[in-house]
Design a protein around this motif. Structure first.
Motif, mmCIF file in Angstrom:
data_model
loop_
_atom_site.group_PDB
_atom_site.id
_atom_site.type_symbol
_atom_site.label_atom_id
_atom_site.label_comp_id
_atom_site.label_asym_id
_atom_site.label_seq_id
_atom_site.Cartn_x
_atom_site.Cartn_y
_atom_site.Cartn_z
ATOM 1 N N VAL A 133 12.013 -0.285 -5.235
ATOM 2 C CA VAL A 133 11.629 0.785 -6.151
ATOM 3 C C VAL A 133 10.171 0.568 -6.537
ATOM 4 O O VAL A 133 9.706 -0.569 -6.617
ATOM 5 N N ARG A 134 9.455 1.672 -6.749
ATOM 6 C CA ARG A 134 8.018 1.601 -7.071
ATOM 7 C C ARG A 134 7.825 2.151 -8.481
ATOM 8 O O ARG A 134 7.927 3.343 -8.706
ATOM 9 N N ILE A 135 7.575 1.244 -9.405
ATOM 10 C CA ILE A 135 7.608 1.666 -10.807
ATOM 11 C C ILE A 135 6.309 1.337 -11.537
ATOM 12 O O ILE A 135 5.860 0.189 -11.562
ATOM 13 N N GLY A 136 5.705 2.371 -12.080
ATOM 14 C CA GLY A 136 4.480 2.196 -12.864
ATOM 15 C C GLY A 136 4.739 2.388 -14.348
ATOM 16 O O GLY A 136 4.778 1.434 -15.132
ATOM 17 N N PHE A 147 0.857 -1.184 0.000
ATOM 18 C CA PHE A 147 0.000 0.000 0.000
ATOM 19 C C PHE A 147 0.892 1.233 0.000
ATOM 20 O O PHE A 147 1.606 1.510 0.962
ATOM 21 N N ILE A 148 0.851 2.013 -1.100
ATOM 22 C CA ILE A 148 1.820 3.101 -1.269
ATOM 23 C C ILE A 148 1.194 4.492 -1.241
ATOM 24 O O ILE A 148 1.899 5.491 -1.353
ATOM 25 N N GLY A 149 -0.134 4.570 -1.100
ATOM 26 C CA GLY A 149 -0.782 5.880 -1.152
ATOM 27 C C GLY A 149 -1.086 6.432 0.230
ATOM 28 O O GLY A 149 -0.832 5.785 1.252
ATOM 29 N N LEU A 187 12.103 3.158 5.663
ATOM 30 C CA LEU A 187 11.598 4.489 5.320
ATOM 31 C C LEU A 187 11.187 4.535 3.847
ATOM 32 O O LEU A 187 11.697 3.776 3.026
ATOM 33 N N MET A 188 10.275 5.441 3.560
ATOM 34 C CA MET A 188 9.843 5.636 2.181
ATOM 35 C C MET A 188 9.845 7.125 1.873
ATOM 36 O O MET A 188 9.569 7.950 2.756
ATOM 37 N N THR A 189 10.190 7.470 0.649
ATOM 38 C CA THR A 189 10.008 8.855 0.231
ATOM 39 C C THR A 189 9.627 8.941 -1.236
ATOM 40 O O THR A 189 9.853 8.000 -2.010
HETATM 41 C C1 PLP Z 1 2.223 6.225 -9.018
HETATM 42 C C2 PLP Z 1 3.228 6.033 -7.967
HETATM 43 C C3 PLP Z 1 4.471 5.467 -8.272
HETATM 44 C C4 PLP Z 1 4.893 5.063 -9.671
HETATM 45 O O1 PLP Z 1 5.066 6.178 -10.489
HETATM 46 P P1 PLP Z 1 5.698 6.076 -11.957
HETATM 47 O O2 PLP Z 1 6.276 7.421 -12.188
HETATM 48 O O3 PLP Z 1 4.572 5.767 -12.882
HETATM 49 O O4 PLP Z 1 6.714 5.010 -11.953
HETATM 50 C C5 PLP Z 1 5.372 5.276 -7.224
HETATM 51 N N1 PLP Z 1 5.061 5.626 -5.953
HETATM 52 C C6 PLP Z 1 3.884 6.173 -5.627
HETATM 53 C C7 PLP Z 1 3.615 6.526 -4.208
HETATM 54 C C8 PLP Z 1 2.926 6.395 -6.616
HETATM 55 O O5 PLP Z 1 1.747 6.937 -6.280
#
Ligand code: PLP
Length: 227
Positions: free
Chosen positions: A216-219, A77-79, A160-162
Motif C-alpha cells: 500500500v502507498r500511503i502519504g 518510484f511511484i510517479g 501490478l500497480m493501480t
Molecule cells: C501521492 C500518492 C500516493 C499517496 O496518496 P495519499 O492519498 O496521500 O495516501 C500513493 N500513490 C501515488 C502514485 C501517489 O502519487
C-alpha cells in the motif's frame, strides 16, 4: 501537531484488521510511506520509527532528499516516469511501480544492462480507464508483460500497480482492486510471477488490502495534509 508514531501505529492496525477481515491474517503487506512534499527530517523520523519503504513520484525532488537520509531504506518510484529520467532512478530506487509503455521498458532495460543488474518493476494498469491517469488497459497488460519479458531481460516484472479513482466511499472502487487481482491471476507468462499488487492509498487502502494488496502507498494518513 503531527504525531507520526501514532499515525503509523494506526495505519498498521488498520492494515492488520483488513487482513483479518479478509482471511489473510498470515499475509504481509508492505507499507510504503509516500514522502512527496515531506521534508528529510520528518522522513528520518519515520525511519527511526521503523519504516523502511518510502515512495516518491518525482525524481528531481526525491534525489536531494534521499541524499540526506541514511542507507538501508527501500525507495519506490511511484510517479509517471519520463524516459530521460530513467538514468537517475535506476541507481537509487529499489522498485519502479509505473512501467506503462514499451519505450520506457526499452530505456530501463538499456540502463539496467549497463549496470549489469536487473530492475524490479510493476506494470501500472489504468483499471478504470480514467483519462487523467497513466497505465495500460486491462486488455493490453498481458501482451505487454509477455513482450517485455521476451525482449528486455534486465527488467524483472514482479506484479501490478493501480491507482483507483478518487471517491468519497472506497466501497465504490472495490471492483477496481478486484479486477487487478483477477488480472494478476489470469496472466500466464513463463518466468513471471505477478506476486506483488501495489494498490491502496490513504482513502482506500483497507478495501485494497481486503482485495489482495501486497503493497500500500500511503502519504496523508501518515504525514498529514502536506501540500
Ligand atoms: C501521492 C500518492 C500516493 C499517496 O496518496 P495519499 O492519498 O496521500 O495516501 C500513493 N500513490 C501515488 C502514485 C501517489 O502519487
Amino acid at each position: 501537531m503531527l504525531d507520526l508514531s501514532e499515525n503509523i501505529k494506526r495505519v498498521k492496525e488498520r492494515i492488520n484488521k483488513a487482513l483479518e477481515r479478509s482471511g489473510r491474517s498470515g499475509d504481509k503487506v508492505t507499507l510504503i510511506a509516500v514522502t512527496k512534499y515531506v521534508s528529510p527530517h520528518i522522513i528520518k523520523e519515520a525511519a527511526n520509527l521503523g519504516l523502511r519503504h518510502f515512495g516518491e513520484n518525482k525524481v528531481q525532488e526525491a534525489i536531494p532528499k534521499m541524499e540526506e537520509l541514511p542507507e538501508g531504506l527501500y525507495w519506490h518510484f511511484i510517479g509517471h516516469l519520463q524516459s530521460n529520467k530513467v538514468k537517475y532512478v535506476l541507481p537509487r530506487f529499489y522498485m519502479i511501480h509505473s512501467l506503462d509503455r514499451f519505450s520506457l521498458a526499452k530505456e530501463i532495460n538499456k540502463r539496467a544492462q549497463q549496470k549489469g543488474e536487473a530492475v524490479k518493476a510493476l506494470v501500472q494498469v489504468n483499471v478504470a480507464e480514467e483519462k487523467s491517469k497513466y497505465g495500460l488497459s486491462l486488455k493490453e497488460t498481458g501482451v505487454f508483460i509477455e513482450e517485455v519479458t521476451q525482449k528486455y531481460p534486465y527488467i524483472k516484472i514482479e506484479g501490478l500497480m493501480t491507482m483507483a479513482p478518487y471517491v468519497e466511499n472506497p466501497e465504490e472502487v472495490r471492483s477496481v482492486f478486484r479486477r487487478l487481482k483477477d488480472l494478476s491471476l489470469s496472466i500466464k507468462v513463463g518466468g513471471v510471477e505477478l506476486k506483488e499488487l501495489s494498490m491502496g492509498m490513504t482513502n482506500d487502502f483497507e478495501v485494497a488490502v481486503e482485495e489482495g494488496a501486497t503493497m500500500v502507498r500511503i502519504g496523508t494518513a501518515i504525514f498529514g495534509d502536506t501540500d
